[in-house]
Write a protein that holds these residues in place. Structure first.
Motif, PDB file in Angstrom:
ATOM      1  N   GLU A 190       0.676  -8.100   6.052  1.00 16.97           N
ATOM      2  CA  GLU A 190       1.212  -8.943   7.116  1.00 16.97           C
ATOM      3  C   GLU A 190       0.947  -8.363   8.450  1.00 16.97           C
ATOM      4  N   LEU A 191       1.144  -7.079   8.444  1.00 12.54           N
ATOM      5  CA  LEU A 191       0.715  -6.227   9.896  1.00 12.54           C
ATOM      6  C   LEU A 191      -0.519  -6.257  10.327  1.00 12.54           C
ATOM      7  N   LEU A 192      -1.566  -6.801   9.193  1.00 15.12           N
ATOM      8  CA  LEU A 192      -2.767  -6.171   9.787  1.00 15.12           C
ATOM      9  C   LEU A 192      -3.855  -7.156  10.147  1.00 15.12           C
ATOM     10  N   VAL A 193      -3.061  -8.206  10.732  1.00 13.11           N
ATOM     11  CA  VAL A 193      -3.655  -9.454  11.577  1.00 13.11           C
ATOM     12  C   VAL A 193      -4.105  -8.812  13.019  1.00 13.11           C
ATOM     13  N   ASP A 194      -5.458  -9.144  13.137  1.00 11.46           N
ATOM     14  CA  ASP A 194      -6.085  -8.657  14.377  1.00 11.46           C
ATOM     15  C   ASP A 194      -6.494  -6.944  14.385  1.00 11.46           C
ATOM     16  N   GLN A 195      -6.417  -6.303  13.125  1.00  8.26           N
ATOM     17  CA  GLN A 195      -6.404  -5.061  13.303  1.00  8.26           C
ATOM     18  C   GLN A 195      -7.874  -4.594  12.588  1.00  8.26           C
ATOM     19  N   LYS A 196      -8.436  -3.609  13.134  1.00  7.27           N
ATOM     20  CA  LYS A 196      -9.731  -3.025  12.637  1.00  7.27           C
ATOM     21  C   LYS A 196      -9.854  -1.650  12.413  1.00  7.27           C
ATOM     22  N   TYR A 197     -10.374  -1.305  11.284  1.00  4.68           N
ATOM     23  CA  TYR A 197     -10.457   0.108  10.988  1.00  4.68           C
ATOM     24  C   TYR A 197     -11.937   0.523  10.382  1.00  4.68           C
ATOM     25  N   ASP A 198     -12.173   1.953  10.428  1.00  6.69           N
ATOM     26  CA  ASP A 198     -13.555   2.230   9.632  1.00  6.69           C
ATOM     27  C   ASP A 198     -13.095   2.784   8.305  1.00  6.69           C
ATOM     28  N   ILE A 199     -11.725   3.181   8.062  1.00  4.95           N
ATOM     29  CA  ILE A 199     -11.582   3.694   6.603  1.00  4.95           C
ATOM     30  C   ILE A 199      -9.988   3.223   6.459  1.00  4.95           C
ATOM     31  N   VAL A 200      -9.970   2.619   5.266  1.00  6.66           N
ATOM     32  CA  VAL A 200      -8.870   1.938   4.428  1.00  6.66           C
ATOM     33  C   VAL A 200      -8.684   2.946   3.325  1.00  6.66           C
ATOM     34  N   ILE A 201      -7.389   3.349   3.450  1.00  8.21           N
ATOM     35  CA  ILE A 201      -6.821   4.231   2.202  1.00  8.21           C
ATOM     36  C   ILE A 201      -5.627   3.377   1.723  1.00  8.21           C
ATOM     37  N   ALA A 202      -5.778   3.251   0.239  1.00  3.94           N
ATOM     38  CA  ALA A 202      -4.406   2.718  -0.421  1.00  3.94           C
ATOM     39  C   ALA A 202      -4.212   3.148  -1.727  1.00  3.94           C
ATOM     40  N   ASN A 203      -3.184   4.050  -1.759  1.00  6.10           N
ATOM     41  CA  ASN A 203      -2.687   4.314  -3.057  1.00  6.10           C
ATOM     42  C   ASN A 203      -1.410   3.705  -3.498  1.00  6.10           C
ATOM     43  N   ILE A 204      -1.802   2.452  -4.236  1.00  7.95           N
ATOM     44  CA  ILE A 204      -0.526   1.583  -4.596  1.00  7.95           C
ATOM     45  C   ILE A 204      -0.818   1.255  -5.858  1.00  7.95           C
ATOM     46  N   ASN A 205       0.055   0.419  -6.590  1.00  8.94           N
ATOM     47  CA  ASN A 205      -0.306  -0.106  -8.057  1.00  8.94           C
ATOM     48  C   ASN A 205      -1.198  -1.025  -8.120  1.00  8.94           C
ATOM     49  N   ARG A 206      -1.691  -1.211  -9.429  1.00 11.27           N
ATOM     50  CA  ARG A 206      -2.937  -2.550  -9.502  1.00 11.27           C
ATOM     51  C   ARG A 206      -2.654  -3.760  -8.932  1.00 11.27           C
ATOM     52  N   ASN A 207      -1.591  -4.168  -9.145  1.00 10.99           N
ATOM     53  CA  ASN A 207      -1.277  -5.605  -9.017  1.00 10.99           C
ATOM     54  C   ASN A 207      -1.301  -5.813  -7.326  1.00 10.99           C
ATOM     55  N   ILE A 208      -0.587  -4.991  -6.613  1.00  8.76           N
ATOM     56  CA  ILE A 208      -0.646  -4.998  -5.325  1.00  8.76           C
ATOM     57  C   ILE A 208      -1.760  -4.872  -4.689  1.00  8.76           C
ATOM     58  N   LEU A 209      -2.689  -4.072  -5.126  1.00  9.28           N
ATOM     59  CA  LEU A 209      -4.080  -3.591  -4.535  1.00  9.28           C
ATOM     60  C   LEU A 209      -4.750  -5.108  -4.685  1.00  9.28           C
ATOM     61  N   LEU A 210      -4.668  -5.943  -6.096  1.00  7.77           N
ATOM     62  CA  LEU A 210      -5.505  -7.005  -6.143  1.00  7.77           C
ATOM     63  C   LEU A 210      -4.979  -8.104  -5.244  1.00  7.77           C
ATOM     64  N   GLU A 211      -3.998  -8.163  -4.990  1.00  5.10           N
ATOM     65  CA  GLU A 211      -3.146  -9.144  -4.289  1.00  5.10           C
ATOM     66  C   GLU A 211      -3.460  -8.765  -2.496  1.00  5.10           C
ATOM     67  N   ASP A 212      -3.796  -7.509  -2.344  1.00  6.63           N
ATOM     68  CA  ASP A 212      -3.818  -7.218  -0.807  1.00  6.63           C
ATOM     69  C   ASP A 212      -5.355  -6.978  -0.347  1.00  6.63           C
ATOM     70  N   LEU A 213      -6.057  -6.661  -1.307  1.00 11.09           N
ATOM     71  CA  LEU A 213      -7.406  -6.446  -1.120  1.00 11.09           C
ATOM     72  C   LEU A 213      -8.221  -7.407   0.074  1.00 11.09           C
ATOM     73  N   PRO A 214      -7.886  -8.554   0.214  1.00 13.25           N
ATOM     74  CA  PRO A 214      -8.582  -9.568   0.934  1.00 13.25           C
ATOM     75  C   PRO A 214      -8.090  -8.936   2.316  1.00 13.25           C
ATOM     76  N   SER A 215      -6.987  -8.592   2.288  1.00 18.36           N
ATOM     77  CA  SER A 215      -6.496  -8.457   3.670  1.00 18.36           C
ATOM     78  C   SER A 215      -6.970  -7.041   4.315  1.00 18.36           C
TER      79      SER A 215
END
Length: 278
Positions: free
Chosen positions: A202-227
């Protein structure tokens, strides 16, 4: 912050692999948040407030006849975590270029020397997923890049990105102890470019990045990938880990549906880290 009580499960596993990796993944899905590898299994930690008597009922590998898994349980306070960790933690060397070590270890002759005290946070470099994500960062150009480290744990991935020249880095974790620990480690490694935040996608509103790193479990990744994709600049890169080789298909299907393209993956003991481009 009040002194949180943790429960320590000391699991003895026979054979150790791949059962220890499977056990770690399953425990991570039921709010266990820290793990230490031992010679004959793992030690797993969960906050007492998150524990309940049936916490292990859905840990399927405990019922698998191919493995013998026993455990002992005891309480441990956060203030005792360092002693537990120091008795097990050894420096980690990644690609002969980067060392992740504790303050009490000797300073090595490497390009990137990361000093952390993980306390109750995940991300020492011992686990396969963290090790592979460090490899990915070492192998890519971060100079002048804006970076998101989601589920930052100790902050070790954000710290290496900073050392590699990233100029703006947000390191985010939902856990208060990880947030506080990442703050300490960022300061310890003099990484002024890193902003540590406590929270979720939810903190990612109006943010922009060149690189995203996410080392999290599968279910959270699937849920948050759109963000993650929504805040990724065109031509950006996504590095993902925290899941097994057999999960690549479902993760990649989700990524492709969001406009990402699979480029490559690393594998270590059935764990994988994957690179996607936008």
């Amino acid at each position: 912050m009040s002194n949180t009580i943790y429960l320590e499960y000391n699991f003895k596993v026979d054979p150790v692999q791949p059962a220890s990796d499977i056990l770690t993944a399953e425990l991570g899905n039921v709010l266990f948040e820290s793990f230490v590898e031992t010679e004959d299994g793992i030690q797993a930690y969960i906050r007492k407030e998150d524990w309940h008597p049936g916490i292990l009922d859905d840990i399927h590998i405990l019922k698998n006849p191919l493995f013998t898994i026993t455990y002992e349980l005891k309480e441990i306070e956060q203030e005792n975590w360092n002693a537990t960790w120091e008795s097990n933690f050894k420096p980690i060397l990644v690609s002969d270029k980067c060392v992740v070590r504790a303050p009490f270890h000797d300073k090595p002759q490497v390009d990137y020397d990361i000093v952390i005290e993980p306390k109750m946070s995940f991300g020492t470099g011992h686990h396969e997923t963290t090790h592979m994500m460090l490899q990915f960062i070492l192998d890519h150009d971060f100079k002048g890049k804006s970076v998101l480290d989601m589920g930052c744990g100790t902050g070790v991935l954000a710290i290496l990105a900073s050392m590699k020249g990233a100029t703006q880095i947000d390191a985010i974790d939902i856990d208060n102890w990880c947030y506080l620990n990442a703050l300490e480690n960022v300061e310890r490694n003099h990484c002024e470019q890193i902003r540590v935040q406590e929270g979720t996608a939810e903190l990612l509103v109006d943010q922009k990045y060149d690189i995203v790193i996410a080392n999290i479990n599968r279910n959270i990744l699937l849920e948050d990938l759109p963000s993650y994709v929504n805040c990724l600049n065109k031509g950006g890169i996504v590095f993902l880990s925290g899941f097994y080789e057999q999960d690549i298909t479902v993760i990649t299907e989700k990524c492709v549906g969001l406009g990402l393209k699979f480029e490559k993956n690393l594998k270590k003991n059935n764990w994988v880290a994957v690179k996607y481009v936008f």
